[in-house]
Design a protein around this motif. Structure first.
Motif, PDB file in Angstrom:
ATOM      1  N   VAL A 128     -14.096 -10.148   3.143  1.00  0.00           N
ATOM      2  CA  VAL A 128     -14.492  -9.196   4.181  1.00  0.00           C
ATOM      3  C   VAL A 128     -13.760  -7.883   3.945  1.00  0.00           C
ATOM      4  CG1 VAL A 128     -14.417  -8.713   6.677  1.00  0.00           C
ATOM      5  CG2 VAL A 128     -14.935 -11.031   5.861  1.00  0.00           C
ATOM      6  N   LEU A 129     -14.485  -6.789   4.017  1.00  0.00           N
ATOM      7  CA  LEU A 129     -13.890  -5.465   3.817  1.00  0.00           C
ATOM      8  C   LEU A 129     -13.813  -4.720   5.135  1.00  0.00           C
ATOM      9  CD1 LEU A 129     -12.954  -3.220   1.804  1.00  0.00           C
ATOM     10  CD2 LEU A 129     -15.368  -2.556   1.643  1.00  0.00           C
ATOM     11  N   THR A 130     -12.628  -4.209   5.451  1.00  0.00           N
ATOM     12  CA  THR A 130     -12.494  -3.293   6.582  1.00  0.00           C
ATOM     13  C   THR A 130     -12.108  -1.941   5.996  1.00  0.00           C
ATOM     14  OG1 THR A 130     -10.111  -3.556   6.990  1.00  0.00           O
ATOM     15  CG2 THR A 130     -11.572  -5.240   7.929  1.00  0.00           C
ATOM     16  N   SER A 131     -11.907  -0.935   6.829  1.00  0.00           N
ATOM     17  CA  SER A 131     -11.611   0.390   6.279  1.00  0.00           C
ATOM     18  C   SER A 131     -10.268   0.429   5.558  1.00  0.00           C
ATOM     19  CB  SER A 131     -11.668   1.440   7.382  1.00  0.00           C
ATOM     20  OG  SER A 131     -10.742   1.111   8.390  1.00  0.00           O
ATOM     21  N   GLU A 132      -9.335  -0.447   5.936  1.00  0.00           N
ATOM     22  CA  GLU A 132      -7.997  -0.386   5.332  1.00  0.00           C
ATOM     23  C   GLU A 132      -7.606  -1.626   4.543  1.00  0.00           C
ATOM     24  OE1 GLU A 132      -5.978   2.346   5.749  1.00  0.00           O
ATOM     25  OE2 GLU A 132      -7.438   3.347   7.041  1.00  0.00           O
ATOM     26  N   GLN A 133      -8.368  -2.690   4.680  1.00  0.00           N
ATOM     27  CA  GLN A 133      -7.955  -3.963   4.081  1.00  0.00           C
ATOM     28  C   GLN A 133      -9.130  -4.736   3.485  1.00  0.00           C
ATOM     29  OE1 GLN A 133      -6.303  -5.768   7.629  1.00  0.00           O
ATOM     30  NE2 GLN A 133      -4.226  -5.210   7.029  1.00  0.00           N
ATOM     31  N   LEU A 134      -8.800  -5.540   2.494  1.00  0.00           N
ATOM     32  CA  LEU A 134      -9.741  -6.527   1.986  1.00  0.00           C
ATOM     33  C   LEU A 134      -9.169  -7.882   2.382  1.00  0.00           C
ATOM     34  CD1 LEU A 134     -12.344  -6.737   0.247  1.00  0.00           C
ATOM     35  CD2 LEU A 134     -10.847  -7.112  -1.719  1.00  0.00           C
ATOM     36  N   LEU A 135      -9.973  -8.674   3.091  1.00  0.00           N
ATOM     37  CA  LEU A 135      -9.494  -9.943   3.631  1.00  0.00           C
ATOM     38  C   LEU A 135     -10.154 -11.099   2.901  1.00  0.00           C
ATOM     39  CD1 LEU A 135     -10.063  -8.965   7.385  1.00  0.00           C
ATOM     40  CD2 LEU A 135      -8.014  -8.558   6.010  1.00  0.00           C
ATOM     41  N   PHE A 136      -9.350 -12.085   2.527  1.00  0.00           N
ATOM     42  CA  PHE A 136      -9.883 -13.275   1.885  1.00  0.00           C
ATOM     43  C   PHE A 136      -9.702 -14.472   2.804  1.00  0.00           C
ATOM     44  CE2 PHE A 136      -8.398 -10.839  -1.974  1.00  0.00           C
ATOM     45  CZ  PHE A 136      -9.664 -10.492  -2.402  1.00  0.00           C
ATOM     46  N   TYR A 137     -10.800 -15.166   3.065  1.00  0.00           N
ATOM     47  CA  TYR A 137     -10.768 -16.388   3.865  1.00  0.00           C
ATOM     48  C   TYR A 137     -11.244 -17.542   2.993  1.00  0.00           C
ATOM     49  CZ  TYR A 137     -10.885 -13.148   7.859  1.00  0.00           C
ATOM     50  OH  TYR A 137     -10.629 -12.152   8.765  1.00  0.00           O
ATOM     51  N   LYS A 138     -10.769 -18.733   3.315  1.00  0.00           N
ATOM     52  CA  LYS A 138     -11.225 -19.919   2.589  1.00  0.00           C
ATOM     53  C   LYS A 138     -12.732 -20.081   2.717  1.00  0.00           C
ATOM     54  CE  LYS A 138      -7.740 -23.532   2.432  1.00  0.00           C
ATOM     55  NZ  LYS A 138      -6.903 -23.299   3.615  1.00  0.00           N
ATOM     56  N   ASP A 139     -13.237 -19.867   3.922  1.00  0.00           N
ATOM     57  CA  ASP A 139     -14.671 -19.969   4.156  1.00  0.00           C
ATOM     58  C   ASP A 139     -15.018 -19.104   5.366  1.00  0.00           C
ATOM     59  OD1 ASP A 139     -13.989 -21.509   6.488  1.00  0.00           O
ATOM     60  OD2 ASP A 139     -13.768 -23.228   5.157  1.00  0.00           O
ATOM     61  N   ARG A 140     -16.293 -18.979   5.600  1.00  0.00           N
ATOM     62  CA  ARG A 140     -16.756 -18.103   6.666  1.00  0.00           C
ATOM     63  C   ARG A 140     -16.275 -18.562   8.046  1.00  0.00           C
ATOM     64  NH1 ARG A 140     -22.920 -15.954   7.323  1.00  0.00           N
ATOM     65  NH2 ARG A 140     -22.402 -14.355   8.846  1.00  0.00           N
ATOM     66  N   PRO A 149     -10.795 -18.680  14.724  1.00  0.00           N
ATOM     67  CA  PRO A 149     -10.707 -17.695  13.655  1.00  0.00           C
ATOM     68  C   PRO A 149      -9.267 -17.210  13.456  1.00  0.00           C
ATOM     69  CG  PRO A 149     -11.577 -16.664  15.626  1.00  0.00           C
ATOM     70  CD  PRO A 149     -11.395 -18.121  15.942  1.00  0.00           C
ATOM     71  N   GLY A 150      -9.061 -16.494  12.392  1.00  0.00           N
ATOM     72  CA  GLY A 150      -7.757 -15.846  12.204  1.00  0.00           C
ATOM     73  C   GLY A 150      -6.990 -16.331  11.000  1.00  0.00           C
ATOM     74  N   GLY A 151      -7.462 -17.394  10.362  1.00  0.00           N
ATOM     75  CA  GLY A 151      -6.701 -17.951   9.246  1.00  0.00           C
ATOM     76  C   GLY A 151      -6.946 -17.261   7.922  1.00  0.00           C
ATOM     77  N   LYS A 152      -6.533 -16.047   7.817  1.00  0.00           N
ATOM     78  CA  LYS A 152      -6.710 -15.322   6.569  1.00  0.00           C
ATOM     79  C   LYS A 152      -5.838 -15.924   5.476  1.00  0.00           C
ATOM     80  CE  LYS A 152      -6.352 -11.169   8.941  1.00  0.00           C
ATOM     81  NZ  LYS A 152      -6.655 -11.845  10.147  1.00  0.00           N
TER      82      LYS A 152
END
Ligand code: I3P
Length: 124
Positions: free
Chosen positions: A40-52, A60-63
């Motif tokens: 997932v891309l936000t304006s300041e970060q790229l976030l990686f999650y195990k799954d959707r 939610p919240g387990g980045k």
């Protein structure tokens, strides 16, 4: 203002499964281990999650990992993997990520969006 950069809104980049390998953690080389991550891309970060589910599910919240885009550099690479369509992100703390998908249009879309996000990111 004449000459001001026009900020193009991101194409639909809410989230997608991409193959990710973190090859350096704050300058420390890591054993390469490709994993499919919900990205997932936000304006300041790229976030990686195990799954959707980790992003949008009931708890939610387990980045798994967060890339701070400010000060990062991204470039295509053909030397760091035998896979096709690979680009890398190097953060300003010296972490290095390889990003890959079999579809070139998918990867180039993410590459462009991340490049633009880096350009417009600000120090937090
Ligand atoms: C690695 C694994 C990776 C491969 C990497 C291998 O072996 O096969 O997929 O990277 O190549 O070392 P192992 O699982 O035993 O750690 P690519 O798929 O990106 O080529 P590398 O060492 O040349 O980076």
């Amino acid at each position: 203002v004449a000459g001001a950069a026009v900020f193009e809104p991101f194409v639909d980049l809410k989230g997608e499964h991409l193959n990710v390998a973190k090859i350096s953690d704050n300058g420390k080389k890591q054993r390469k281990n490709w994993t499919t991550m919900w990205t997932v891309l936000t304006s300041e970060q790229l976030l990686f999650y195990k799954d959707r589910q980790q992003e949008t599910g009931p708890k939610p919240g387990g980045k798994t990992d967060v890339v701070q885009l400010y000060g990062s550099v991204t470039e295509w690479t053909s030397e760091k993997s035998s896979r096709k369509n690979v680009f890398q992100i190097t953060t300003n703390t010296g972490s290095e990520y390889l990003i890959q998908a079999d579809s070139y249009s998918t990867v180039s879309k993410w590459f462009e969006a991340i490049r633009k996000a880096i350009e417009s990111s600000t120090k937090v």
